[in-house]
Enzyme design. Sequence first.
Site, mmCIF file in Angstrom:
data_model
loop_
_atom_site.group_PDB
_atom_site.id
_atom_site.type_symbol
_atom_site.label_atom_id
_atom_site.label_comp_id
_atom_site.label_asym_id
_atom_site.label_seq_id
_atom_site.Cartn_x
_atom_site.Cartn_y
_atom_site.Cartn_z
ATOM 1 N N ASP A 267 -15.903 8.948 96.407
ATOM 2 C CA ASP A 267 -16.698 7.874 95.976
ATOM 3 C C ASP A 267 -17.257 7.233 96.945
ATOM 4 O O ASP A 267 -17.060 7.829 98.062
ATOM 5 C CB ASP A 267 -15.546 6.928 95.242
ATOM 6 C CG ASP A 267 -15.022 7.107 93.992
ATOM 7 O OD1 ASP A 267 -15.670 7.870 93.191
ATOM 8 O OD2 ASP A 267 -14.046 6.644 93.614
ATOM 9 N N TYR A 406 -7.668 11.454 90.294
ATOM 10 C CA TYR A 406 -8.320 10.358 90.673
ATOM 11 C C TYR A 406 -7.169 9.512 91.626
ATOM 12 O O TYR A 406 -6.394 9.138 90.710
ATOM 13 C CB TYR A 406 -8.953 9.366 89.417
ATOM 14 C CG TYR A 406 -9.958 9.993 88.782
ATOM 15 C CD1 TYR A 406 -11.154 9.842 89.301
ATOM 16 C CD2 TYR A 406 -9.788 10.876 87.814
ATOM 17 C CE1 TYR A 406 -12.482 10.270 88.780
ATOM 18 C CE2 TYR A 406 -10.796 11.303 86.755
ATOM 19 C CZ TYR A 406 -12.162 11.386 87.292
ATOM 20 O OH TYR A 406 -13.141 11.628 86.667
#
Length: 445
Positions: A267, A406
């Site tokens: 990210d 994640y």
Amino acid sequence: MSILEKSLEMLKEYPLCDHCLGRQFAFLGTAMENEERGKAIKTILLMEAQAMTLSQNKKGLQLIKILATNGFLEKAEEVLKGIRKNMLKKSTLKTCFLCENRLDTIDELAKKAAEKIAEWECNTFLIGIELPAEVEEREDEFRAEFGVEHGESMRIEFGRLLGKKISILTGKSVSYSKPDVVLIINPMTEEIKVQVNPLYIAGRYRKLVRGIPQSKWFCSNCMGKGCEKCGWTGKKYPESVEEIISEPFITVTGGSKAYFHASGREDIDVRMLGKGRPFVLEISQPKKRFIDLKEVEKMVNAHAKGKVRIRDLKFVDKDYVRKLKKAELSKKYYRVVVEFESEVADDILRLIEEKLPNTIIKQRTPKRVLHRRADLTREKYIYKVKVKRLSSNKAELRLQCQGGLYVKELVTGDDGRTTPSITEIVGIKAKPISLDVLDVIIEQR
Ligand SMILES: [Zn+2]
Ligand SMILES: [Zn+2]
């Protein structure tokens, strides 16, 4: 019918150059070119014709005339002059029925092609031949008409001859599997199209600061066209790992475009540390491909001003991109700083190290990426977890897990969409403060 009889039948009907006559017998008499075959056949026919004229056979003279006109045989012309039958006018000059004399000017075409190749740095090339449909059909009909059994096609002859000649002119070799440059040549129009194969360079990158996305993000308002909102850049963020790495490569290679392939992504607010994440840069239409990777590495690292660093550069091929994508699910090593809503006791904190390693995490697509990813449940494995307390309500976790997990949601639990989670195990709401990828472990198989 013998080779000579068949050849005579052909020459009676059509003007044929040495290449095109010889090509009809291409698989007979190895280790010679069609031009040689054609010339030999015509020479023998001329000798037979002369023998006929000496024995007062009228057919002999006819045959010599055929060889002088449809056979383009200069010696036949000389023989006619010798017996004072100088009946050849300039208007009788003909062009080869099959190749339109293009095989006679093949040296010039090869020179032109070699000049095209010289514009690109390359080791290997490949020739593709593009013939107009009517030229190929004409040859097909011709071969059917005379029942040609041992011939090859004009396309093959053009390809082979041009390949050999260009190789001599350029000093570069022909490669069928992985040519650097492909030339598509139309010998009839002399049009040459160049296809340059991309250059693939693999390496690893580290992202040492937060706030930079891996790939270029288009402005969602204008979709990349440029608008007031994005300051006419067309981009959501001013820079990306992709752009920082690509730009110096484009400068050095003179390529037209670069595609950035990486093994997974982090990210925008996550750093990529350790040895770095494997990537491949694909550079389209590189003018230069013999580049000094050590030099470019230095250029990129200087250009990146400490935000991004690359290493371990090497030349690879297209297959490597596929392998890289496959490796996306390889093991990842993360460090995440977690903050709990309230104080956490030691024995509670220890539960993380007890319950999380060697478990499967069931993870529904996080809410924050649902708008661009399908909603499904993934199962990801956690290998190892180490917990270090930082304060009464903060801890640092180091975890090894299967790629594609994640990690932020592993901490928060994403309202029950990820289970088990840190929040669930500890029983206190947890959130990630900072996240770093410490390593991407590619297993060599
Ligand atoms: Zn010809
Ligand atoms: Zn915009």
